[in-house]
Design an enzyme around this catalytic site. Structure first.
Site, mmCIF file in Angstrom:
data_model
loop_
_atom_site.group_PDB
_atom_site.id
_atom_site.type_symbol
_atom_site.label_atom_id
_atom_site.label_comp_id
_atom_site.label_asym_id
_atom_site.label_seq_id
_atom_site.Cartn_x
_atom_site.Cartn_y
_atom_site.Cartn_z
ATOM 1 N N ASP A 234 -15.723 -2.805 -4.695
ATOM 2 C CA ASP A 234 -15.799 -4.038 -3.911
ATOM 3 C C ASP A 234 -17.249 -4.491 -3.891
ATOM 4 O O ASP A 234 -18.165 -3.674 -3.920
ATOM 5 C CB ASP A 234 -15.289 -3.826 -2.473
ATOM 6 C CG ASP A 234 -14.885 -5.138 -1.814
ATOM 7 O OD1 ASP A 234 -13.671 -5.409 -1.730
ATOM 8 O OD2 ASP A 234 -15.773 -5.905 -1.399
ATOM 9 N N SER A 235 -17.447 -5.805 -3.838
ATOM 10 C CA SER A 235 -18.816 -6.330 -3.849
ATOM 11 C C SER A 235 -19.439 -6.349 -2.460
ATOM 12 O O SER A 235 -20.620 -6.644 -2.317
ATOM 13 C CB SER A 235 -18.829 -7.745 -4.438
ATOM 14 O OG SER A 235 -17.976 -8.580 -3.685
ATOM 15 N N PHE B 120 -11.315 -4.715 -5.854
ATOM 16 C CA PHE B 120 -11.368 -5.515 -4.623
ATOM 17 C C PHE B 120 -10.784 -4.675 -3.482
ATOM 18 O O PHE B 120 -9.855 -5.068 -2.806
ATOM 19 C CB PHE B 120 -10.580 -6.829 -4.769
ATOM 20 C CG PHE B 120 -10.926 -7.632 -5.994
ATOM 21 C CD1 PHE B 120 -12.031 -8.475 -5.995
ATOM 22 C CD2 PHE B 120 -10.160 -7.538 -7.158
ATOM 23 C CE1 PHE B 120 -12.364 -9.220 -7.126
ATOM 24 C CE2 PHE B 120 -10.479 -8.273 -8.292
ATOM 25 C CZ PHE B 120 -11.580 -9.123 -8.273
ATOM 26 N N CYS C 255 -3.270 -14.144 -3.661
ATOM 27 C CA CYS C 255 -2.987 -14.653 -2.314
ATOM 28 C C CYS C 255 -3.348 -16.133 -2.224
ATOM 29 O O CYS C 255 -3.551 -16.665 -1.141
ATOM 30 C CB CYS C 255 -3.703 -13.824 -1.251
ATOM 31 S SG CYS C 255 -5.483 -13.830 -1.429
ATOM 32 N N ASP D 134 -6.389 -6.767 -6.328
ATOM 33 C CA ASP D 134 -6.051 -7.555 -5.130
ATOM 34 C C ASP D 134 -7.236 -8.441 -4.755
ATOM 35 O O ASP D 134 -7.906 -8.212 -3.753
ATOM 36 C CB ASP D 134 -5.682 -6.607 -3.972
ATOM 37 C CG ASP D 134 -5.236 -7.364 -2.729
ATOM 38 O OD1 ASP D 134 -4.780 -8.520 -2.874
ATOM 39 O OD2 ASP D 134 -5.331 -6.809 -1.620
ATOM 40 N N ARG E 17 0.845 -1.200 0.000
ATOM 41 C CA ARG E 17 0.000 0.000 0.000
ATOM 42 C C ARG E 17 0.881 1.252 0.000
ATOM 43 O O ARG E 17 0.604 2.228 -0.695
ATOM 44 C CB ARG E 17 -0.931 -0.008 1.228
ATOM 45 C CG ARG E 17 -2.085 -0.988 1.094
ATOM 46 C CD ARG E 17 -3.108 -0.814 2.202
ATOM 47 N NE ARG E 17 -2.688 -1.411 3.458
ATOM 48 C CZ ARG E 17 -3.056 -2.614 3.895
ATOM 49 N NH1 ARG E 17 -3.837 -3.375 3.149
ATOM 50 N NH2 ARG E 17 -2.659 -3.062 5.067
HETATM 51 N N1 SAH Z 1 -6.952 -4.719 -1.109
HETATM 52 C C1 SAH Z 1 -7.609 -4.906 0.156
HETATM 53 C C2 SAH Z 1 -7.893 -6.376 0.466
HETATM 54 C C3 SAH Z 1 -8.733 -7.111 -0.560
HETATM 55 S S1 SAH Z 1 -9.495 -8.568 0.038
HETATM 56 C C4 SAH Z 1 -6.781 -4.232 1.266
HETATM 57 O O1 SAH Z 1 -5.625 -3.841 1.027
HETATM 58 O O2 SAH Z 1 -7.298 -4.101 2.376
HETATM 59 C C5 SAH Z 1 -10.521 -9.049 -1.271
HETATM 60 C C6 SAH Z 1 -11.819 -8.250 -1.417
HETATM 61 O O3 SAH Z 1 -12.478 -8.707 -2.589
HETATM 62 C C7 SAH Z 1 -12.834 -8.405 -0.301
HETATM 63 O O4 SAH Z 1 -13.115 -7.145 0.244
HETATM 64 C C8 SAH Z 1 -14.105 -8.973 -0.983
HETATM 65 O O5 SAH Z 1 -15.305 -8.394 -0.484
HETATM 66 C C9 SAH Z 1 -13.893 -8.559 -2.406
HETATM 67 N N2 SAH Z 1 -14.540 -9.371 -3.456
HETATM 68 C C10 SAH Z 1 -14.634 -10.706 -3.573
HETATM 69 N N3 SAH Z 1 -15.197 -11.048 -4.752
HETATM 70 C C11 SAH Z 1 -15.483 -9.898 -5.404
HETATM 71 C C12 SAH Z 1 -16.041 -9.577 -6.678
HETATM 72 N N4 SAH Z 1 -16.419 -10.535 -7.526
HETATM 73 N N5 SAH Z 1 -16.159 -8.284 -7.019
HETATM 74 C C13 SAH Z 1 -15.752 -7.299 -6.175
HETATM 75 N N6 SAH Z 1 -15.203 -7.543 -4.976
HETATM 76 C C14 SAH Z 1 -15.062 -8.821 -4.584
#
Ligand code: SAH
Length: 401
Positions: free
Chosen positions: A255-256, A233, A345, A305, A217
């Site tokens: 984000d979803s 995400f 991950c 991510d 980050r």
């Molecule tokens: N980048 C973030 C962590 C991401 S974790 C950080 O630094 O804090 C992965 C995320 O993907 C989660 O918040 C989850 O809600 C989201 N997610 C999962 N499937 C998804 C989709 N199809 N579309 C959008 N978001 C999604």
């Protein structure tokens, strides 16, 4: 009163001691010839080769494919409260030596196998600890571990998040709630490299925050000045808010999860930043990237991510297609001279395979692209040299000419 029983023994099949000799901490059920004695779930057992050579002591998991998790490769090691105090102390020393506390009050204190404590995760969010007991052995020693944690860290409150799916593989029930102290609020305010974040330790994903991405980050913040940024995400806004703080021209974050977006907005408000140039959107990334492409939008910096698409080796093929899909779309959305920071991950997707997937995506997107940097987890997520499975987070910074 139970009389002191003789220690039970896991006897391995002929030739199945190789990985243990390399100090890999797992004994798979298929490697076990027989069990001598009647060990209960989480009991400490002696591990021996077929010829009778002792290899060390392990925690017994009768319901798991990972039948034993090694506590020590010395059969004379006594596994008791003092053992856990010593291991926890050494994990804390590592974090102190690395100076992580100079930049944040949120960090991973215990990273399972790679800190010599298979199945134990402990994260610290300001004055609250969040603990996950993910194996029969850590479950068995839960009270001793909790006591030692409170004593060594001085934190009064410990929230347990033993609600991860892997618990069922160990035959353990899910459990969540305060197990020591009670701060009467499950929302912790933390600071990371000068930025404020709120962590919901009760309802958040994993233990509430993705600490492993801290250094990345910060790197994205440094790359954001003057750029139009897309954070896919985004969860509670870690990358997006870092970008904004780094001088991004505009930030779009997707984000979803509604609850994650709600906290992302709170996080934005908790920092003195110009909120008029950032937009958090509840959307499915797979669909929304297509919409952006159809609208002909372009970005200078895109962060991908996603969640773990391949929780186990069985999902690698399907996961590979999903990674390729979003990376292909992202590369198409990149303006010339743009950067894509793309992560996986999934432990089951090797760095090698990940790079091949991105190469395939670039080829299909007809993008002239190259890797300019590689990402891994921040230093409070050590990887045991004898435990490659701990090396789950990988990322590439890709430049599009
Ligand atoms: N980048 C973030 C962590 C991401 S974790 C950080 O630094 O804090 C992965 C995320 O993907 C989660 O918040 C989850 O809600 C989201 N997610 C999962 N499937 C998804 C989709 N199809 N579309 C959008 N978001 C999604």
């Amino acid at each position: 009163m139970k009389t002191k029983a003789k220690q039970s023994v896991l006897v391995l099949k002929t030739g199945r001691e190789k990985s243990l000799k390399r100090r890999h901490p797992w004994v798979f059920s298929g490697a076990v010839e027989k069990v001598i004695g009647e060990p209960q779930s989480g009991d400490t057992v002696l591990v021996r080769t077929a010829e009778g050579t002792p290899l060390g002591v392990a925690a017994y998991s009768p319901d798991s494919q990972i039948r034993g998790r090694m506590w020590a490769f010395d059969e004379t090691t006594k596994v008791d409260a003092a053992f856990f105090t010593a291991r926890l102390k050494s994990a804390l020393v590592l974090r102190t030596r690395l100076g992580i506390g100079r930049h944040t009050n949120a960090m991973r204190l215990v990273h399972g196998e790679s800190d010599g404590l298979p199945g134990l995760i402990v994260d610290r969010y300001a004055d609250v600890l969040v603990a996950q007991f993910l194996s029969a052995g850590t479950e068995r020693w839960r009270e001793a571990i909790l006591d030692a944690l409170v004593e060594l860290t001085g934190c009064e409150a410990v929230f347990e998040r033993s609600d991860a799916e892997v618990r069922t593989l160990e035959g353990l029930p899910e459990r969540a709630g305060f197990v020591r102290g009670n701060v009467n609020a499950t929302r912790c305010a933390v600071l990371e490299h000068g930025l404020a974040f709120r962590v919901d330790v009760a309802a958040g994903q994993k233990t509430g925050f993705f600490l492993d991405q801290r250094a990345n980050r910060l790197r994205i913040k440094a790359l954001s000045a003057g750029r139009d940024v897309l954070d896919c995400f985004c969860y509670t806004g870690g990358f997006a808010i870092s970008s904004l703080a780094g001088g991004a021209r505009e930030v779009t974050a997707l984000d979803s999860s509604g609850p994650a977006i709600a906290i992302a907005r709170e996080n934005l408000a908790a920092n003195s930043l110009d909120a008029s140039t950032i937009e958090f959107k509840e959307a499915d990334v797979f669909l929304h990237l297509r919409e952006l492409r159809n609208r002909g939008e372009k970005f200078d910096l895109i962060v991908l991510d996603p969640p773990k698409f391949a929780p186990t080796a069985a999902q690698v093929e399907k996961a590979s297609r999903a990674y390729k899909d979003i990376n292909l779309l992202a590369l198409k959305l990149l303006a010339p001279g743009g950067l894509l920071a793309t992560f996986s991950c999934s432990g089951a997707i090797s760095p090698d395979l990940f790079q091949k997937i991105i190469a395939g995506a670039a080829l299909d997107a007809e993008a002239d692209a190259r890797i300019v940097e590689r990402f891994g987890p921040d230093a409070d997520h050590p990887v045991g040299l004898d435990f490659p499975e701990g090396d789950y987070l990988k990322g590439l910074l890709v430049y599009r000419a």
